[in-house]
Design an enzyme around this catalytic site. Structure first.
Site, mmCIF file in Angstrom:
data_model
loop_
_atom_site.group_PDB
_atom_site.id
_atom_site.type_symbol
_atom_site.label_atom_id
_atom_site.label_comp_id
_atom_site.label_asym_id
_atom_site.label_seq_id
_atom_site.Cartn_x
_atom_site.Cartn_y
_atom_site.Cartn_z
ATOM 1 N N TYR A 1 0.840 -1.211 0.000
ATOM 2 C CA TYR A 1 0.000 0.000 0.000
ATOM 3 C C TYR A 1 0.875 1.260 0.000
ATOM 4 O O TYR A 1 0.617 2.217 -0.741
ATOM 5 C CB TYR A 1 -0.901 -0.052 1.229
ATOM 6 N N LYS B 1 0.891 4.243 -2.788
ATOM 7 C CA LYS B 1 0.464 5.606 -2.447
ATOM 8 C C LYS B 1 1.613 6.611 -2.605
ATOM 9 O O LYS B 1 1.377 7.807 -2.783
ATOM 10 C CB LYS B 1 -0.110 5.637 -1.024
HETATM 11 N N1 CAA Z 1 1.120 0.580 13.816
HETATM 12 C C1 CAA Z 1 1.983 0.174 14.773
HETATM 13 N N2 CAA Z 1 2.151 -1.113 15.124
HETATM 14 C C2 CAA Z 1 1.416 -2.018 14.476
HETATM 15 C C3 CAA Z 1 0.511 -1.695 13.465
HETATM 16 C C4 CAA Z 1 0.363 -0.317 13.152
HETATM 17 N N3 CAA Z 1 -0.500 0.103 12.198
HETATM 18 N N4 CAA Z 1 -0.066 -2.809 12.992
HETATM 19 C C5 CAA Z 1 0.473 -3.837 13.684
HETATM 20 N N5 CAA Z 1 1.370 -3.356 14.592
HETATM 21 C C6 CAA Z 1 2.150 -4.142 15.559
HETATM 22 C C7 CAA Z 1 1.239 -4.994 16.460
HETATM 23 O O1 CAA Z 1 0.753 -4.232 17.533
HETATM 24 C C8 CAA Z 1 2.184 -6.080 16.871
HETATM 25 O O2 CAA Z 1 3.053 -5.588 17.881
HETATM 26 P P1 CAA Z 1 3.629 -6.559 19.023
HETATM 27 O O3 CAA Z 1 4.458 -7.582 18.303
HETATM 28 O O4 CAA Z 1 4.410 -5.635 19.895
HETATM 29 O O5 CAA Z 1 2.422 -7.148 19.674
HETATM 30 C C9 CAA Z 1 3.026 -6.316 15.609
HETATM 31 O O6 CAA Z 1 2.888 -5.099 14.823
HETATM 32 C C10 CAA Z 1 2.537 -7.471 14.764
HETATM 33 O O7 CAA Z 1 1.127 -7.316 14.589
HETATM 34 P P2 CAA Z 1 0.133 -8.565 14.659
HETATM 35 O O8 CAA Z 1 0.381 -9.371 15.894
HETATM 36 O O9 CAA Z 1 -1.250 -8.049 14.446
HETATM 37 O O10 CAA Z 1 0.674 -9.413 13.418
HETATM 38 P P3 CAA Z 1 -0.137 -10.155 12.292
HETATM 39 O O11 CAA Z 1 0.880 -10.767 11.392
HETATM 40 O O12 CAA Z 1 -1.208 -11.019 12.871
HETATM 41 O O13 CAA Z 1 -0.923 -8.979 11.505
HETATM 42 C C11 CAA Z 1 -1.118 -6.929 10.322
HETATM 43 C C12 CAA Z 1 -0.169 -7.957 10.935
HETATM 44 C C13 CAA Z 1 -1.934 -7.566 9.174
HETATM 45 C C14 CAA Z 1 -0.236 -5.806 9.760
HETATM 46 C C15 CAA Z 1 -2.147 -6.415 11.372
HETATM 47 O O14 CAA Z 1 -1.452 -6.078 12.565
HETATM 48 C C16 CAA Z 1 -2.843 -5.184 10.910
HETATM 49 O O15 CAA Z 1 -3.817 -5.285 10.150
HETATM 50 N N6 CAA Z 1 -2.380 -3.992 11.355
HETATM 51 C C17 CAA Z 1 -2.925 -2.730 10.884
HETATM 52 C C18 CAA Z 1 -2.126 -2.194 9.719
HETATM 53 C C19 CAA Z 1 -2.613 -0.813 9.358
HETATM 54 O O16 CAA Z 1 -2.338 0.153 10.074
HETATM 55 N N7 CAA Z 1 -3.364 -0.673 8.256
HETATM 56 C C20 CAA Z 1 -3.959 0.582 7.863
HETATM 57 C C21 CAA Z 1 -5.228 0.269 7.058
HETATM 58 S S1 CAA Z 1 -6.200 1.749 6.741
HETATM 59 C C22 CAA Z 1 -5.390 2.435 5.470
HETATM 60 O O17 CAA Z 1 -4.474 1.926 4.902
HETATM 61 C C23 CAA Z 1 -5.885 3.788 5.030
HETATM 62 C C24 CAA Z 1 -4.801 4.762 5.029
HETATM 63 O O18 CAA Z 1 -4.320 5.142 3.963
HETATM 64 C C25 CAA Z 1 -4.369 5.356 6.311
HETATM 65 P P1 NAI Z 2 -13.617 2.163 0.877
HETATM 66 O O1 NAI Z 2 -13.194 0.750 0.961
HETATM 67 O O2 NAI Z 2 -14.773 2.642 1.680
HETATM 68 O O3 NAI Z 2 -13.875 2.587 -0.646
HETATM 69 C C1 NAI Z 2 -13.063 2.162 -1.688
HETATM 70 C C2 NAI Z 2 -13.933 1.997 -2.912
HETATM 71 O O4 NAI Z 2 -13.080 1.591 -4.024
HETATM 72 C C3 NAI Z 2 -14.996 0.909 -2.750
HETATM 73 O O5 NAI Z 2 -16.281 1.432 -3.064
HETATM 74 C C4 NAI Z 2 -14.558 -0.170 -3.710
HETATM 75 O O6 NAI Z 2 -15.633 -0.896 -4.297
HETATM 76 C C5 NAI Z 2 -13.792 0.628 -4.765
HETATM 77 N N1 NAI Z 2 -12.880 -0.233 -5.516
HETATM 78 C C6 NAI Z 2 -12.002 -1.127 -5.041
HETATM 79 N N2 NAI Z 2 -11.398 -1.779 -6.042
HETATM 80 C C7 NAI Z 2 -11.884 -1.272 -7.191
HETATM 81 C C8 NAI Z 2 -11.639 -1.544 -8.562
HETATM 82 N N3 NAI Z 2 -10.766 -2.485 -8.940
HETATM 83 N N4 NAI Z 2 -12.314 -0.831 -9.485
HETATM 84 C C9 NAI Z 2 -13.213 0.114 -9.101
HETATM 85 N N5 NAI Z 2 -13.485 0.407 -7.814
HETATM 86 C C10 NAI Z 2 -12.829 -0.282 -6.873
HETATM 87 O O7 NAI Z 2 -12.322 2.990 1.261
HETATM 88 P P2 NAI Z 2 -12.065 4.535 1.517
HETATM 89 O O8 NAI Z 2 -11.509 4.649 2.852
HETATM 90 O O9 NAI Z 2 -13.218 5.355 1.140
HETATM 91 O O10 NAI Z 2 -10.863 4.761 0.482
HETATM 92 C C11 NAI Z 2 -10.933 5.628 -0.617
HETATM 93 C C12 NAI Z 2 -9.518 5.992 -1.019
HETATM 94 O O11 NAI Z 2 -8.915 6.716 0.031
HETATM 95 C C13 NAI Z 2 -8.613 4.787 -1.290
HETATM 96 O O12 NAI Z 2 -7.747 5.080 -2.360
HETATM 97 C C14 NAI Z 2 -7.813 4.689 -0.007
HETATM 98 O O13 NAI Z 2 -6.596 4.041 -0.211
HETATM 99 C C15 NAI Z 2 -7.658 6.140 0.330
HETATM 100 N N6 NAI Z 2 -7.361 6.442 1.721
HETATM 101 C C16 NAI Z 2 -8.191 6.025 2.723
HETATM 102 C C17 NAI Z 2 -7.892 6.351 4.013
HETATM 103 C C18 NAI Z 2 -8.720 5.918 5.163
HETATM 104 O O14 NAI Z 2 -8.242 6.030 6.304
HETATM 105 N N7 NAI Z 2 -9.932 5.446 4.977
HETATM 106 C C19 NAI Z 2 -6.693 7.140 4.359
HETATM 107 C C20 NAI Z 2 -5.904 7.524 3.212
HETATM 108 C C21 NAI Z 2 -6.238 7.178 1.957
#
Ligand code: CAA
Ligand code: NAI
Length: 246
Positions: free
Chosen positions: A153, A157
């Site tokens: 990711y 990005k």
């Molecule tokens: N920040 C800081 N630490 C984190 C973390 C995060 N985002 N995610 C995981 N960790 C830490 C955990 O707390 C854990 O720490 P300890 O070993 O000290 O306990 C360690 O990393 C390993 O984590 P898990 O035990 O959960 O390991 P796993 O292999 O089962 O899963 C994972 C790993 C899939 C990354 C899971 O932890 C996870 O989903 N974490 C969240 C990741 C994240 O922040 N994603 C953002 C999604 S939203 C988004 O992407 C939108 C955007 O643009 C902001």
């Molecule tokens: P969301 O999961 O609510 O919406 C994402 C949308 O993209 C969904 O409607 C999904 O059907 C569509 N999508 C996924 N794959 C697709 C494909 N192959 N073709 C057409 N459409 C597709 O997520 P959210 O949070 O609204 O995310 C929107 C954007 O903002 C994403 O690019 C995400 O990475 C970005 N973003 C999100 C943040 C957050 O914290 N939610 C933070 C920073 C960035």
């Protein structure tokens, strides 16, 4: 916002989350909206129409260039032009690097990076013909600063920022603008997938604002960047993250 009334905005990923909020914000500004998504976007279309402006839903898979070209053609067929493209469709497939599969890498790069290339490729001929248009792309705090579990990711990005800056250098002379928005953690389905303990103990505690952002708070930045008030802003990245990057 100045200059958005009657403009045509095409938003990918507009069935929900940030994309839906952005569709509604542009509708409030009087713009016509093309709701493009892989899943059904008719809820968004209905909500936009309730605000008194026209909207259509177009099914698209942004990973497929032909699908993106069909999306652009349908927008032109319905409204005759495309003034604003918002590359917003995105996915996560999080895993620690030591466990990240090639499939998870390919899937995220396919939607978040190649998808932006595809949709911009599809829309550009119309904007170049018009000698006007703006392309906004959703980057992320994770693109700027990286994140645990998000190698794929973060790469996607960060990649869209490089594309955006290159396009601004290439096509500012054609009257086109390209900018990125980099949201922090926003309360949508994407964030709801984060394990609750990680969300509370590792993420929210580090946000000085003390809360997740709202999709509408990102939509407002998109509206400003698409408006005439931003006409000298090109090739830039704007954070909307409650100071989470400080
Ligand atoms: N920040 C800081 N630490 C984190 C973390 C995060 N985002 N995610 C995981 N960790 C830490 C955990 O707390 C854990 O720490 P300890 O070993 O000290 O306990 C360690 O990393 C390993 O984590 P898990 O035990 O959960 O390991 P796993 O292999 O089962 O899963 C994972 C790993 C899939 C990354 C899971 O932890 C996870 O989903 N974490 C969240 C990741 C994240 O922040 N994603 C953002 C999604 S939203 C988004 O992407 C939108 C955007 O643009 C902001
Ligand atoms: P969301 O999961 O609510 O919406 C994402 C949308 O993209 C969904 O409607 C999904 O059907 C569509 N999508 C996924 N794959 C697709 C494909 N192959 N073709 C057409 N459409 C597709 O997520 P959210 O949070 O609204 O995310 C929107 C954007 O903002 C994403 O690019 C995400 O990475 C970005 N973003 C999100 C943040 C957050 O914290 N939610 C933070 C920073 C960035």
């Amino acid at each position: 916002m100045r200059g958005l009334k009657d403009k045509v905005v095409l938003i990918t990923g507009a069935a929900g989350g940030i994309g839906k909020a952005t569709a509604l914000r542009f509708a409030e500004e009087g713009a016509k909206v093309v709701v493009a998504d892989f899943v059904d976007g008719m809820d968004t279309v209905s909500a936009v129409r309730e605000k008194g402006v026209d909207a259509i839903y177009v099914k698209v898979d942004v990973t497929d260039l032909e699908s993106a070209k069909t999306m652009a053609a349908k927008a032109i067929e319905a409204f005759g032009r495309i003034d604003v493209l918002i590359n917003n469709a995105g996915i996560t497939k999080d895993a620690m690097m030591k466990k990240m599969s090639k499939d998870a890498w390919d899937a995220v790069i396919g939607v978040n990076l190649t998808g932006v290339f595809n949709c911009t490729t599809a829309v550009l001929p119309f904007m170049l013909e018009q000698q006007s248009g703006t392309v906004l792309t959703t980057s992320s705090i994770v693109g700027l600063y990286g994140n645990v579990g998000q190698t794929n990711y973060a790469a996607s990005k960060w990649g869209v920022i490089g594309m955006t800056k290159s396009w601004a250098k290439e096509m500012a002379k054609n009257g086109l603008r390209f900018n990125c928005v980099a949201p922090g953690f926003i309360g949508t389905d994407m964030v709801r997938k984060i394990p609750e303990q990680v969300l509370q103990e590792k993420i929210i505690v580090k946000i000085p604002a003390g809360r997740l952002g709202e999709p509408e708070e990102v939509a407002a930045l998109f509206a400003f960047l698409a408006s005439d008030d931003a006409k000298y802003i090109n090739g830039a990245v704007f954070s909307v993250d409650g100071a989470a990057t400080l």
